[in-house]
Motif scaffolding. Structure first.
Motif, PDB file in Angstrom:
ATOM      1  N   LEU A   1       0.836  -1.202   0.000  1.00 32.52           N
ATOM      2  CA  LEU A   1       0.000   0.000   0.000  1.00 32.52           C
ATOM      3  C   LEU A   1       0.869   1.250   0.000  1.00 32.52           C
ATOM      4  O   LEU A   1       1.865   1.329   0.705  1.00 32.52           O
ATOM      5  N   GLY A   2       0.461   2.233  -0.772  1.00 36.89           N
ATOM      6  CA  GLY A   2       1.151   3.509  -0.800  1.00 36.89           C
ATOM      7  C   GLY A   2       0.660   4.422   0.303  1.00 36.89           C
ATOM      8  O   GLY A   2      -0.330   4.129   0.997  1.00 36.89           O
ATOM      9  N   ASP A   3       1.328   5.551   0.444  1.00 38.34           N
ATOM     10  CA  ASP A   3       0.989   6.506   1.498  1.00 38.34           C
ATOM     11  C   ASP A   3      -0.467   6.980   1.408  1.00 38.34           C
ATOM     12  O   ASP A   3      -1.183   6.999   2.407  1.00 38.34           O
ATOM     13  N   GLU A   4      -0.871   7.378   0.213  1.00 44.47           N
ATOM     14  CA  GLU A   4      -2.235   7.899   0.050  1.00 44.47           C
ATOM     15  C   GLU A   4      -3.284   6.838   0.338  1.00 44.47           C
ATOM     16  O   GLU A   4      -4.310   7.121   0.953  1.00 44.47           O
ATOM     17  N   GLU A   5      -3.026   5.606  -0.090  1.00 40.61           N
ATOM     18  CA  GLU A   5      -3.964   4.517   0.192  1.00 40.61           C
ATOM     19  C   GLU A   5      -4.105   4.302   1.698  1.00 40.61           C
ATOM     20  O   GLU A   5      -5.217   4.124   2.205  1.00 40.61           O
ATOM     21  N   LEU A   6      -2.980   4.334   2.384  1.00 40.05           N
ATOM     22  CA  LEU A   6      -3.008   4.140   3.828  1.00 40.05           C
ATOM     23  C   LEU A   6      -3.743   5.271   4.527  1.00 40.05           C
ATOM     24  O   LEU A   6      -4.581   5.045   5.407  1.00 40.05           O
ATOM     25  N   VAL A   7      -3.474   6.500   4.118  1.00 37.60           N
ATOM     26  CA  VAL A   7      -4.164   7.654   4.709  1.00 37.60           C
ATOM     27  C   VAL A   7      -5.660   7.551   4.462  1.00 37.60           C
ATOM     28  O   VAL A   7      -6.471   7.818   5.343  1.00 37.60           O
ATOM     29  N   ASP A   8      -6.048   7.138   3.247  1.00 36.96           N
ATOM     30  CA  ASP A   8      -7.472   6.974   2.942  1.00 36.96           C
ATOM     31  C   ASP A   8      -8.110   5.915   3.837  1.00 36.96           C
ATOM     32  O   ASP A   8      -9.236   6.081   4.309  1.00 36.96           O
TER      33      ASP A   8
ATOM     34  N   VAL B   1      -7.160   5.056   6.855  1.00 39.18           N
ATOM     35  CA  VAL B   1      -7.264   5.611   8.200  1.00 39.18           C
ATOM     36  C   VAL B   1      -8.423   6.590   8.278  1.00 39.18           C
ATOM     37  O   VAL B   1      -9.212   6.561   9.228  1.00 39.18           O
ATOM     38  N   ARG B   2      -8.562   7.418   7.255  1.00 39.66           N
ATOM     39  CA  ARG B   2      -9.704   8.365   7.244  1.00 39.66           C
ATOM     40  C   ARG B   2     -11.026   7.623   7.249  1.00 39.66           C
ATOM     41  O   ARG B   2     -11.973   8.031   7.905  1.00 39.66           O
ATOM     42  N   THR B   3     -11.099   6.527   6.501  1.00 44.20           N
ATOM     43  CA  THR B   3     -12.314   5.723   6.480  1.00 44.20           C
ATOM     44  C   THR B   3     -12.612   5.152   7.850  1.00 44.20           C
ATOM     45  O   THR B   3     -13.765   5.119   8.292  1.00 44.20           O
ATOM     46  N   ALA B   4     -11.559   4.727   8.551  1.00 43.98           N
ATOM     47  CA  ALA B   4     -11.736   4.163   9.889  1.00 43.98           C
ATOM     48  C   ALA B   4     -12.193   5.203  10.895  1.00 43.98           C
ATOM     49  O   ALA B   4     -12.842   4.865  11.894  1.00 43.98           O
ATOM     50  N   LEU B   5     -11.849   6.467  10.640  1.00 43.26           N
ATOM     51  CA  LEU B   5     -12.262   7.526  11.568  1.00 43.26           C
ATOM     52  C   LEU B   5     -13.737   7.808  11.401  1.00 43.26           C
ATOM     53  O   LEU B   5     -14.446   8.209  12.235  1.00 43.26           O
TER      54      LEU B   5
END
Length: 116
Positions: A103-110, A112-116
């Motif tokens: 997973l790339g950085d943006e995928e991971l950030v997305d 995490v945002r989904t989990a929030l």
């Protein structure tokens, strides 16, 4: 405080040192204001370079968990909360796992945002 490293693991030794201290803070084994082992002594006990220990301590300083003072050593910051260290350790584990799965950085950030 007991700090351990395993040279056989693929994780750099400095990262292992930082993770060990981070876990100590997270689980309450190391309290705010407590002094960490002097870099020279820790290097000798772990049979690693002093530069490796200092690199681990530098990571912790950059994360805001410890203070480094020339001649006075490393101490856990008085404002460090165990919860902060615990979440930081979990976040590092999440990043490592994401990297293993490509997973790339943006995928991971997305994610995490989904989990929030």
């Amino acid at each position: 405080m007991l700090i351990r490293v395993d040279p056989a693991r693929p994780i750099p030794l400095a990262d292992q040192i930082a993770a060990s201290v981070r876990r100590g803070i997270a689980d309450g084994a190391v309290a705010a204001g407590e002094r960490l082992p002097p870099a020279r002594e820790l290097a000798a006990s772990l049979d690693v370079s002093i530069h490796t220990v200092l690199a681990g301590y530098q990571k912790l300083r950059d994360e805001g968990l410890i203070e480094l003072r020339r001649g006075r050593g490393a101490t856990v910051r008085a404002t460090t909360r165990p919860g902060h260290a615990a979440v930081l350790e979990l976040a590092r584990g999440l990043v490592d796992e994401a990297r293993r799965h490509g997973l790339g950085d943006e995928e991971l950030v997305d994610l995490v945002r989904t989990a929030l």
